[in-house]
Enzyme design. Structure first.
Site, short mmCIF file in Angstrom:
data_model
loop_
_atom_site.label_atom_id
_atom_site.label_comp_id
_atom_site.label_asym_id
_atom_site.label_seq_id
_atom_site.Cartn_x
_atom_site.Cartn_y
_atom_site.Cartn_z
N ASN A 1 3.02 6.95 -9.80
CA ASN A 1 0.98 7.13 -10.37
C ASN A 1 0.92 7.97 -11.13
O ASN A 1 0.30 9.51 -10.65
CB ASN A 1 0.58 7.19 -8.44
CG ASN A 1 -0.96 7.03 -8.63
OD1 ASN A 1 -1.60 6.85 -9.86
ND2 ASN A 1 -1.44 7.45 -8.12
N LYS B 1 -2.20 8.49 -12.39
CA LYS B 1 -2.98 8.62 -12.27
C LYS B 1 -3.62 8.63 -14.10
O LYS B 1 -4.13 7.50 -14.99
CB LYS B 1 -3.83 9.82 -11.40
CG LYS B 1 -3.35 9.74 -11.17
CD LYS B 1 -3.25 11.13 -9.61
CE LYS B 1 -2.94 11.08 -8.22
NZ LYS B 1 -2.97 11.95 -7.35
N HIS C 1 -6.66 4.30 -3.33
CA HIS C 1 -6.13 5.54 -3.25
C HIS C 1 -7.09 6.98 -2.51
O HIS C 1 -8.23 6.55 -2.54
CB HIS C 1 -5.03 6.04 -4.26
CG HIS C 1 -4.76 7.04 -4.94
ND1 HIS C 1 -5.07 7.94 -4.81
CD2 HIS C 1 -3.09 7.40 -4.89
CE1 HIS C 1 -4.45 9.08 -4.88
NE2 HIS C 1 -3.04 8.73 -4.90
N GLY D 1 -1.81 16.55 -4.94
CA GLY D 1 -1.80 17.29 -5.34
C GLY D 1 -2.22 19.30 -5.17
O GLY D 1 -2.86 20.04 -6.28
N GLU E 1 -8.09 8.62 -3.66
CA GLU E 1 -9.47 9.18 -5.12
C GLU E 1 -10.23 8.20 -5.40
O GLU E 1 -11.20 8.01 -5.64
CB GLU E 1 -8.23 9.36 -6.01
CG GLU E 1 -7.68 10.98 -5.82
CD GLU E 1 -6.46 11.23 -6.45
OE1 GLU E 1 -5.77 10.86 -7.69
OE2 GLU E 1 -5.66 12.22 -6.16
N SER F 1 2.34 15.96 -2.50
CA SER F 1 3.31 17.18 -3.53
C SER F 1 4.73 16.78 -3.57
O SER F 1 5.16 17.72 -2.51
CB SER F 1 2.60 17.97 -2.76
OG SER F 1 0.86 18.75 -3.36
N GLU G 1 -0.68 8.93 2.75
CA GLU G 1 -0.80 10.25 1.95
C GLU G 1 -2.12 10.69 2.91
O GLU G 1 -2.84 10.73 2.50
CB GLU G 1 -1.22 9.97 0.43
CG GLU G 1 -0.54 8.88 -0.16
CD GLU G 1 -0.43 8.70 -1.68
OE1 GLU G 1 0.70 9.70 -2.28
OE2 GLU G 1 -2.00 8.93 -1.92
P1 PGA Z 1 0.30 14.24 -5.62
O1 PGA Z 1 -0.13 13.33 -6.14
O2 PGA Z 1 2.23 13.46 -5.88
O3 PGA Z 1 0.38 14.70 -7.23
O4 PGA Z 1 0.33 15.28 -4.71
C1 PGA Z 1 0.28 12.05 -5.35
C2 PGA Z 1 -0.82 10.87 -4.54
O5 PGA Z 1 -2.13 10.96 -4.94
O6 PGA Z 1 0.13 9.64 -4.86
#
Ligand code: PGA
Length: 251
Positions: free
Chosen positions: A10, A12, A96, A174, A98, A213, A168
């Site tokens: 992803n 983003k 997601h 992140g 976010e 992560s 997640e």
């Molecule tokens: P990350 O993000 O691997 O940077 O923690 C995962 C995601 O948001 O899908």
């Protein structure tokens, strides 16, 4: 039947036309060592056309990060499922965290997006997961069940067989704080058992990815857990070497 490992990047809101090309060239150069995992990349909408061309003839699948529930018309700034299909997308991420936390997408809207993606023949990657406060309150399972049930209520449990689920935990995205393989496995097993209450065959079939992560260094341990069928990768998917390491981490 063993479920195949899937690794989805992803990206983003990152990249430029140049950096996307460099990243994909790097990924493509190492794909020969990826023998067990399905590999998917989810670039920003504006790079879909470039990426579609660059991955032609490779094993890499294409996904988008979001879609509209509408099919066409006066919806400024929105992108429809058929547009995604037109650019070669097979997958689309829905719900997601976010999108949920920054753009107010609730369970009902996410379920609708799941339905619209599925109706268009796209494979929705449904994200679920609790915040740190929710985990600390001990309501992780309740939250994940609610997010899952919204889709089951709208579409029926069989619809989950046409999608992929990504667990997640919001606190792990992140932040560098990965859920331990045991913590992740516990929630994955819960998700599968929740689905099995409706339909054991669907529960057995559905791929449940872990996200938060994931790195080259921790992917093997995570993917070795019985109910973890791969990963949805944010930060590490922007680095070809690390992403390839994750793609090769299937046990
Ligand atoms: P990350 O993000 O691997 O940077 O923690 C995962 C995601 O948001 O899908």
């Amino acid at each position: 039947m063993a479920r195949q490992i899937m690794v989805a990047g992803n990206w983003k809101m990152n990249g430029s036309r140049d950096s996307v090309k460099v990243l994909l060239d790097g990924i493509k150069a190492g794909l020969g060592n990826v023998t067990k995992s399905a590999v998917v990349v989810c670039p920003s909408y504006v790079f879909l056309a470039d990426v579609e061309q660059m991955i032609a003839g490779t094993i890499i699948g294409l996904g988008a990060q979001n879609l509209s529930t509408e099919s066409a018309g006066a919806f400024t700034g929105e992108i429809s499922a058929s547009m995604l299909k037109d650019f070669g997308c097979q997958y689309v991420i829905v719900g997601h965290s976010e999108r949920r936390s920054l753009y107010g997408e609730d369970d009902a809207l996410v379920a609708q997006k799941y339905a619209v993606a599925r109706a268009a023949g796209l494979t929705p990657i449904l994200c679920v997961g609790e915040t740190l406060a929710e985990r600390e309150q001990g309501i992780t399972e309740e939250v994940v069940a609610r997010q899952l049930d919204a889709v089951i209520e709208l579409e029926g449990v069989a619809a989950l067989a046409d999608g992929v689920i990504a667990y997640e935990p919001v606190w792990a995205i992140g932040t560098g704080m990965t859920a331990s393989p045991e913590q992740a496995q516990d929630v994955h097993a819960f998700i599968r058992s929740r689905i099995a209450e409706h339909d054991a065959a669907v529960a057995d079939k559905v791929q449940i990815l872990y996200g938060g992560s994931v790195k080259g260094a921790n992917a093997t341990e995570l993917f070795s857990k019985p109910d973890i069928d791969g990963g949805l990768i944010g930060g590490a998917s922007l680095d070809a070497e690390d992403f390839l390491k994750i793609c090769s981490a299937a046990p």
